[in-house]
Each structure stands twice: as C-alpha cells, then as structure tokens.
Design a protein around this motif. Structure first.
Motif, PDB file in Angstrom:
ATOM      1  N   MET A   1      24.348  56.585  -3.637  1.00  0.00           N
ATOM      2  CA  MET A   1      23.728  57.058  -2.484  1.00  0.00           C
ATOM      3  C   MET A   1      22.905  58.181  -2.846  1.00  0.00           C
ATOM      4  O   MET A   1      23.366  58.875  -3.620  1.00  0.00           O
ATOM      5  N   THR A   2      21.864  58.482  -2.107  1.00  0.00           N
ATOM      6  CA  THR A   2      21.041  59.597  -2.308  1.00  0.00           C
ATOM      7  C   THR A   2      21.831  60.784  -1.913  1.00  0.00           C
ATOM      8  O   THR A   2      22.470  60.953  -1.007  1.00  0.00           O
ATOM      9  N   THR A   3      21.926  61.811  -2.832  1.00  0.00           N
ATOM     10  CA  THR A   3      22.947  63.024  -2.665  1.00  0.00           C
ATOM     11  C   THR A   3      21.845  64.146  -2.388  1.00  0.00           C
ATOM     12  O   THR A   3      20.722  64.474  -2.982  1.00  0.00           O
ATOM     13  N   LEU A   4      21.855  64.666  -0.991  1.00  0.00           N
ATOM     14  CA  LEU A   4      21.021  65.705  -0.608  1.00  0.00           C
ATOM     15  C   LEU A   4      21.987  66.768  -0.043  1.00  0.00           C
ATOM     16  O   LEU A   4      22.932  66.512   0.418  1.00  0.00           O
ATOM     17  N   PRO A   5      21.254  68.031   0.231  1.00  0.00           N
ATOM     18  CA  PRO A   5      22.070  68.951   0.837  1.00  0.00           C
ATOM     19  C   PRO A   5      22.194  68.743   2.566  1.00  0.00           C
ATOM     20  O   PRO A   5      21.218  67.471   2.708  1.00  0.00           O
ATOM     21  N   PRO A   6      22.777  69.085   3.356  1.00  0.00           N
ATOM     22  CA  PRO A   6      22.799  68.730   4.734  1.00  0.00           C
ATOM     23  C   PRO A   6      21.226  68.201   5.415  1.00  0.00           C
ATOM     24  O   PRO A   6      20.507  69.094   5.364  1.00  0.00           O
ATOM     25  N   HIS A   7      21.194  67.096   5.807  1.00  0.00           N
ATOM     26  CA  HIS A   7      19.724  66.539   6.138  1.00  0.00           C
ATOM     27  C   HIS A   7      19.603  66.780   7.475  1.00  0.00           C
ATOM     28  O   HIS A   7      20.279  66.253   8.343  1.00  0.00           O
ATOM     29  N   LYS A   8      18.400  67.264   8.004  1.00  0.00           N
ATOM     30  CA  LYS A   8      18.412  67.513   9.537  1.00  0.00           C
ATOM     31  C   LYS A   8      17.990  66.397  10.149  1.00  0.00           C
ATOM     32  O   LYS A   8      17.938  66.111  11.286  1.00  0.00           O
ATOM     33  N   THR A   9      17.412  65.380   9.235  1.00  0.00           N
ATOM     34  CA  THR A   9      16.793  64.062  10.038  1.00  0.00           C
ATOM     35  C   THR A   9      17.936  63.305  10.567  1.00  0.00           C
ATOM     36  O   THR A   9      18.870  62.856   9.966  1.00  0.00           O
ATOM     37  N   PRO A  10      17.899  63.029  11.911  1.00  0.00           N
ATOM     38  CA  PRO A  10      19.067  62.190  12.491  1.00  0.00           C
ATOM     39  C   PRO A  10      18.813  60.693  12.230  1.00  0.00           C
ATOM     40  O   PRO A  10      17.499  60.470  12.189  1.00  0.00           O
ATOM     41  N   LEU A  11      20.041  60.182  11.944  1.00  0.00           N
ATOM     42  CA  LEU A  11      20.057  58.711  11.762  1.00  0.00           C
ATOM     43  C   LEU A  11      20.477  58.096  13.096  1.00  0.00           C
ATOM     44  O   LEU A  11      21.907  58.264  13.275  1.00  0.00           O
ATOM     45  N   VAL A  12      19.819  57.439  13.980  1.00  0.00           N
ATOM     46  CA  VAL A  12      20.159  56.962  14.873  1.00  0.00           C
ATOM     47  C   VAL A  12      20.932  55.570  14.655  1.00  0.00           C
ATOM     48  O   VAL A  12      19.839  54.641  14.376  1.00  0.00           O
ATOM     49  N   LEU A  13      21.980  55.163  14.735  1.00  0.00           N
ATOM     50  CA  LEU A  13      22.527  53.795  14.568  1.00  0.00           C
ATOM     51  C   LEU A  13      22.910  52.929  15.957  1.00  0.00           C
ATOM     52  O   LEU A  13      23.876  53.453  16.569  1.00  0.00           O
ATOM     53  N   ILE A  14      22.226  51.947  15.737  1.00  0.00           N
ATOM     54  CA  ILE A  14      22.454  50.873  17.114  1.00  0.00           C
ATOM     55  C   ILE A  14      22.808  49.461  16.600  1.00  0.00           C
ATOM     56  O   ILE A  14      22.045  48.855  15.783  1.00  0.00           O
ATOM     57  N   ALA A  15      24.011  49.102  17.065  1.00  0.00           N
ATOM     58  CA  ALA A  15      24.665  47.759  16.688  1.00  0.00           C
ATOM     59  C   ALA A  15      24.216  46.823  17.636  1.00  0.00           C
ATOM     60  O   ALA A  15      23.552  47.113  18.689  1.00  0.00           O
ATOM     61  N   GLY A  16      24.612  45.495  17.362  1.00  0.00           N
ATOM     62  CA  GLY A  16      23.839  44.340  18.125  1.00  0.00           C
ATOM     63  C   GLY A  16      25.048  44.213  19.236  1.00  0.00           C
ATOM     64  O   GLY A  16      25.721  44.950  19.707  1.00  0.00           O
ATOM     65  N   HIS A  17      24.668  42.761  19.713  1.00  0.00           N
ATOM     66  CA  HIS A  17      25.366  42.093  20.508  1.00  0.00           C
ATOM     67  C   HIS A  17      26.940  42.478  20.582  1.00  0.00           C
ATOM     68  O   HIS A  17      27.508  42.072  19.262  1.00  0.00           O
ATOM     69  N   TRP A  18      27.729  42.729  21.753  1.00  0.00           N
ATOM     70  CA  TRP A  18      29.184  42.928  21.874  1.00  0.00           C
ATOM     71  C   TRP A  18      29.796  44.343  21.126  1.00  0.00           C
ATOM     72  O   TRP A  18      30.900  44.342  21.385  1.00  0.00           O
ATOM     73  N   LEU A  19      28.932  45.093  20.436  1.00  0.00           N
ATOM     74  CA  LEU A  19      29.206  45.974  19.595  1.00  0.00           C
ATOM     75  C   LEU A  19      28.809  47.289  20.498  1.00  0.00           C
ATOM     76  O   LEU A  19      27.865  47.583  21.054  1.00  0.00           O
ATOM     77  N   GLY A  20      29.445  48.500  20.406  1.00  0.00           N
ATOM     78  CA  GLY A  20      29.403  49.812  20.220  1.00  0.00           C
ATOM     79  C   GLY A  20      29.174  50.729  19.314  1.00  0.00           C
ATOM     80  O   GLY A  20      29.421  50.330  17.892  1.00  0.00           O
ATOM     81  N   SER A  21      29.330  52.085  19.460  1.00  0.00           N
ATOM     82  CA  SER A  21      29.193  53.052  18.038  1.00  0.00           C
ATOM     83  C   SER A  21      30.239  52.853  17.265  1.00  0.00           C
ATOM     84  O   SER A  21      30.076  53.131  15.998  1.00  0.00           O
ATOM     85  N   TRP A  22      31.344  52.347  17.532  1.00  0.00           N
ATOM     86  CA  TRP A  22      32.503  52.065  16.774  1.00  0.00           C
ATOM     87  C   TRP A  22      32.267  51.245  15.735  1.00  0.00           C
ATOM     88  O   TRP A  22      32.960  51.241  14.656  1.00  0.00           O
ATOM     89  N   ALA A  23      31.249  50.470  15.711  1.00  0.00           N
ATOM     90  CA  ALA A  23      30.972  49.467  14.707  1.00  0.00           C
ATOM     91  C   ALA A  23      30.512  50.087  13.415  1.00  0.00           C
ATOM     92  O   ALA A  23      30.500  49.613  12.532  1.00  0.00           O
ATOM     93  N   TRP A  24      29.843  51.327  13.477  1.00  0.00           N
ATOM     94  CA  TRP A  24      29.461  51.963  12.559  1.00  0.00           C
ATOM     95  C   TRP A  24      30.346  53.100  11.846  1.00  0.00           C
ATOM     96  O   TRP A  24      30.027  53.726  10.877  1.00  0.00           O
ATOM     97  N   ASP A  25      31.690  52.967  12.231  1.00  0.00           N
ATOM     98  CA  ASP A  25      32.710  53.881  11.828  1.00  0.00           C
ATOM     99  C   ASP A  25      32.433  54.068   9.972  1.00  0.00           C
ATOM    100  O   ASP A  25      32.548  55.274   9.798  1.00  0.00           O
ATOM    101  N   ALA A  26      32.742  53.201   9.360  1.00  0.00           N
ATOM    102  CA  ALA A  26      32.703  53.290   7.993  1.00  0.00           C
ATOM    103  C   ALA A  26      31.524  53.616   7.451  1.00  0.00           C
ATOM    104  O   ALA A  26      31.358  54.203   6.433  1.00  0.00           O
ATOM    105  N   VAL A  27      30.312  53.195   7.822  1.00  0.00           N
ATOM    106  CA  VAL A  27      29.076  53.623   7.415  1.00  0.00           C
ATOM    107  C   VAL A  27      28.897  55.249   7.646  1.00  0.00           C
ATOM    108  O   VAL A  27      28.281  55.803   6.998  1.00  0.00           O
ATOM    109  N   THR A  28      29.403  55.452   9.099  1.00  0.00           N
ATOM    110  CA  THR A  28      28.998  57.091   9.366  1.00  0.00           C
ATOM    111  C   THR A  28      29.788  57.973   8.282  1.00  0.00           C
ATOM    112  O   THR A  28      29.558  59.141   8.079  1.00  0.00           O
ATOM    113  N   GLN A  29      31.147  57.494   8.270  1.00  0.00           N
ATOM    114  CA  GLN A  29      31.822  58.265   7.262  1.00  0.00           C
ATOM    115  C   GLN A  29      31.211  58.608   5.721  1.00  0.00           C
ATOM    116  O   GLN A  29      30.863  59.656   5.220  1.00  0.00           O
ATOM    117  N   GLU A  30      30.643  57.329   5.414  1.00  0.00           N
ATOM    118  CA  GLU A  30      29.903  57.449   4.096  1.00  0.00           C
ATOM    119  C   GLU A  30      28.542  58.456   4.242  1.00  0.00           C
ATOM    120  O   GLU A  30      28.244  59.373   3.435  1.00  0.00           O
TER     121      GLU A  30
END
Length: 246
Positions: A1-30
């Motif tokens: 993964m690209t290693t950077l200092p804390p990056h100000k750009t927000p990454l808005v993560l939106i999952a598809g049908h039947w899903l909420g923000s919880w679907a991204w938990d493992a990705v968000t951790q990374e």
C-alpha cells in the motif's frame, strides 16, 4: 500500500445493496493504518434503525453524500475520492454529475457509472416494497461470491438490510458533461478489465457509460463481487494507490 503521512484527502466509501458502512470495516482498518482518511457511510434506506427507510429515495441518498462531504470539509480546493461498490453507483453517478468539482477521483469497485434515465430495476411491480438478500445459491447466479468464507456469508446474512424497492425504481438523471472528465479508476473483480472495456466499447447498456469517460485507469482484482471481504488488504491497497494518483 502507498505509505504516506496522514493524508487530508477524505475517502468516502459507499457499499452496494443490503450493506452499510460496516461492510468496509476490514478495508477501513488498512487505510487508517496507512495514514488515509476513510469515511465509510450508510446510505438512507439501509439504516436498520430508520423507521422510514423503505420510503427513502435516490434523492435522499444523494443528499446524504452531500451532507457527509460538507461535514468532511470537501471543497473545490480539497476534493474527495469517492469509492463506490456495486449498486452505490446510482447515487454516486448523480453526486458526480451535480458536483464534479468536489470529486478528485472516483473508484468504482466492481461497478461503474450509470447512464442518464436508467434505473436498477425500473420494472419492479408497485406492490414490491423491499427486496431481501436472496439465498446464497440464488445470489451466486446474479453476482459472484467467490472468495467469501462461511464466516463472511454468515455476517452478510446477519447484517444485511432489506433493500427498499423505491431505490431500485428511481431513475438516474444526469445533466453535466463535466462528470465524464472526473478521473476514474475501475476495479474489476467479477469480470476482467479486458472484457469490461470490450463491452463498454461495444455499447453494452451496463458498461457503455465507461466508454464516455475521458480519464480511466483499470485495475484487475480477480475475486467475487464483494472484495471488501474476500480481499480486503488488496482492495485497500488499490484504493490507496488510486487516491494517490493525480
């Protein structure tokens, strides 16, 4: 993964049908660990605590993305990266059309832009109020579940929210040609990128809008339709690399 200092750009993560923000938990951790600023969201209609969720509209979903963007401080000088999975393509297509200058890059995860006038299921009978997550053997005939463990499937079943039919009927209406100039990354999972681009150039209704985009990068991430569970680390790296591009 690209290693950077804390990056100000927000990454808005939106999952598809039947899903909420919880679907991204493992990705968000990374992404958190790599210094990014992930902001997963639950679209209106998919919050199980919302008593009016079955009446939510596509307009409500777009408005929610607008509110989150404002909350995150997104602006013309500090635009966001929008990551849209699967059926999140309807509200994200409209958001980009309305606010192309607020989007530095869009990352479509086994998804892509929708055409103006199209809807996911415009012909659903009026009597259908919701669509539940189908049995997995039936779902596998519609979208690949390759790479999902029994635990993944159990969590999917336990946390899935029945999809309001109103959101599937609402048409996408687009006006601003500037949407086609927003830098785009296609993360191809269920279909290889070569096939996706061939279908786009051939005018396939599901893929044709891709051929109209001016700046497109394609990334192959072979797995099923839910890479946030089957390959979360790899998907996080792809998102970070895409977000780091100019």
């Amino acid at each position: 993964m690209t290693t950077l200092p804390p990056h100000k750009t927000p990454l808005v993560l939106i999952a598809g049908h039947w899903l909420g923000s919880w679907a991204w938990d493992a990705v968000t951790q990374e992404l958190d660990a790599a210094g990014w600023r992930p902001a997963p969201m639950t679209l209106p209609g998919l919050d199980p605590e919302d008593p009016d969720r079955t009446t939510r509209s596509l307009a409500d979903q777009v408005a929610a993305i607008e509110r989150l963007s404002e909350h995150l401080g997104v602006s013309r000088t500090e635009p966001a990266v929008i990551v849209a999975h699967s059926g999140a393509n309807a509200p994200v297509s409209v958001f980009i059309d309305r606010h192309p200058d607020l989007v530095r890059r869009v990352v479509w995860v086994d998804s892509g832009p929708m055409a103006s006038g199209s809807a996911f299921a415009a012909d659903l009978p009026d009597g259908v109020v919701e669509l539940p997550l189908p049995p997995f053997d039936q779902l596998a005939g519609q979208a690949s579940i390759e790479g999902l463990s029994d635990a993944d499937l159990e969590r999917f079943r336990d946390r899935a929210v029945t999809q309001p039919a109103s959101l599937l009927r609402d048409p996408v209406v687009l006006h601003d040609e500037a949407r086609r100039r927003v830098p785009t990354t296609l993360v191809c999972c269920s279909f290889p990128s070569a096939q996706v681009m061939e279908l786009a150039r051939g005018g396939h209704p599901m893929f044709a809008p891709v051929a109209e985009l001016e700046r497109v990068d394609v990334v192959d991430l072979p797995t099923g339709h839910w890479p946030m569970w089957s390959r979360p680390g790899d998907l996080a790296r792809v998102i970070a690399d895409a977000a780091a591009r100019q």
